[in-house]
Design an enzyme around this catalytic site. Sequence first.
Site, PDB file in Angstrom:
ATOM      1  N   LYS A   9       0.813  -1.289   0.226  1.00 39.41           N
ATOM      2  CA  LYS A   9      -0.090   0.045   0.141  1.00 39.41           C
ATOM      3  C   LYS A   9       0.777   1.400   0.029  1.00 39.41           C
ATOM      4  O   LYS A   9       2.151   1.126   0.173  1.00 39.41           O
ATOM      5  CB  LYS A   9      -0.843  -0.005   0.908  1.00 39.41           C
ATOM      6  N   TYR A  49     -12.720  -2.507  -1.905  1.00 42.19           N
ATOM      7  CA  TYR A  49     -12.909  -2.378  -0.691  1.00 42.19           C
ATOM      8  C   TYR A  49     -14.616  -2.260  -0.482  1.00 42.19           C
ATOM      9  O   TYR A  49     -15.087  -1.662   0.251  1.00 42.19           O
ATOM     10  CB  TYR A  49     -12.425  -1.045  -0.019  1.00 42.19           C
ATOM     11  N   ARG A  85      -1.550 -14.353   5.003  1.00 47.96           N
ATOM     12  CA  ARG A  85      -2.379 -13.576   6.024  1.00 47.96           C
ATOM     13  C   ARG A  85      -1.477 -13.838   7.397  1.00 47.96           C
ATOM     14  O   ARG A  85      -1.639 -12.586   8.027  1.00 47.96           O
ATOM     15  CB  ARG A  85      -3.621 -14.069   6.456  1.00 47.96           C
ATOM     16  N   THR A  91      -4.881  -6.728  11.330  1.00 45.47           N
ATOM     17  CA  THR A  91      -4.924  -5.487  10.810  1.00 45.47           C
ATOM     18  C   THR A  91      -4.276  -4.534  11.439  1.00 45.47           C
ATOM     19  O   THR A  91      -3.402  -3.665  10.884  1.00 45.47           O
ATOM     20  CB  THR A  91      -6.468  -5.195  10.723  1.00 45.47           C
ATOM     21  N   ARG A 102       3.310  -6.498   9.788  1.00 44.73           N
ATOM     22  CA  ARG A 102       2.695  -5.439  10.377  1.00 44.73           C
ATOM     23  C   ARG A 102       3.396  -5.187  11.886  1.00 44.73           C
ATOM     24  O   ARG A 102       3.445  -4.289  12.342  1.00 44.73           O
ATOM     25  CB  ARG A 102       1.098  -5.247  10.428  1.00 44.73           C
ATOM     26  N   ASN A 112      -1.202   0.416   7.614  1.00 46.25           N
ATOM     27  CA  ASN A 112      -0.724  -0.969   7.907  1.00 46.25           C
ATOM     28  C   ASN A 112      -0.116  -2.074   6.682  1.00 46.25           C
ATOM     29  O   ASN A 112       0.252  -2.970   6.833  1.00 46.25           O
ATOM     30  CB  ASN A 112      -1.971  -1.855   8.300  1.00 46.25           C
ATOM     31  N   HIS A 115      -1.990  -5.262   1.955  1.00 49.56           N
ATOM     32  CA  HIS A 115      -3.291  -5.696   1.907  1.00 49.56           C
ATOM     33  C   HIS A 115      -3.214  -7.617   1.558  1.00 49.56           C
ATOM     34  O   HIS A 115      -2.359  -7.506   0.615  1.00 49.56           O
ATOM     35  CB  HIS A 115      -4.250  -5.240   1.139  1.00 49.56           C
ATOM     36  N   GLU A 126     -10.601 -10.351  -5.834  1.00 47.07           N
ATOM     37  CA  GLU A 126      -9.652  -9.442  -5.716  1.00 47.07           C
ATOM     38  C   GLU A 126      -8.730  -9.405  -6.968  1.00 47.07           C
ATOM     39  O   GLU A 126      -8.303  -8.434  -7.648  1.00 47.07           O
ATOM     40  CB  GLU A 126      -8.971  -9.104  -4.398  1.00 47.07           C
TER      41      GLU A 126
END
Length: 153
Positions: A9, A49, A85, A91, A102, A112, A115, A126
């Site tokens: 991001k 989103y 993940r 998150t 993170r 963070n 994604h 996605e």
Amino acid sequence: MQRTLVLLKPDCLERRLVGTVLARLERKGFQIVAMKLLQVTEELASRHYAEHLEKPFYPQLLAYITSDPVLAMVLEGREVIATVRKLVGATNGILAEPGTIRGDFSTSGQRNLVHASDSAASAEREIGIFFRPEEILTWKTDDSSLYLAEHEK
Ligand code: CMP
């Protein structure tokens, strides 16, 4: 083999952490099968989103994700969705375990860094938002024996 969508991001690019974050995902043994640098538009953000459109934090999320480019990629590998993940962590960077991306590099619930798709259905949806089928390359190195047992390939 599964595929997942990963976005590095705007804060990841701004802080010049792309190489650091990518190295963590790559050295686990996952394969990059698609990648592009792009500026997320309002329209793209609202599709990606969609589940957050009505959330109170959506205006801030929109401003953040459209503020600077993102590096979008598709990673392929064994159990890649859940495993990425785990590598990324919770998150909120404050709550994310040390050792996760993170947990090591973020103290924010919004900024963070990364994604990653949270399920097979999300990954399929996605990936389709960010990549056309012909942009996803099928390639294999012959080093899979370094990473997996015969029955896991
Ligand atoms: P991501 O994993 O990309 O999924 C949705 C994003 O919304 C999340 O990372 C954060 O960047 C952001 N987000 C989630 N919860 C909040 C919150 N409470 N306040 C602000 N941003 C949030």
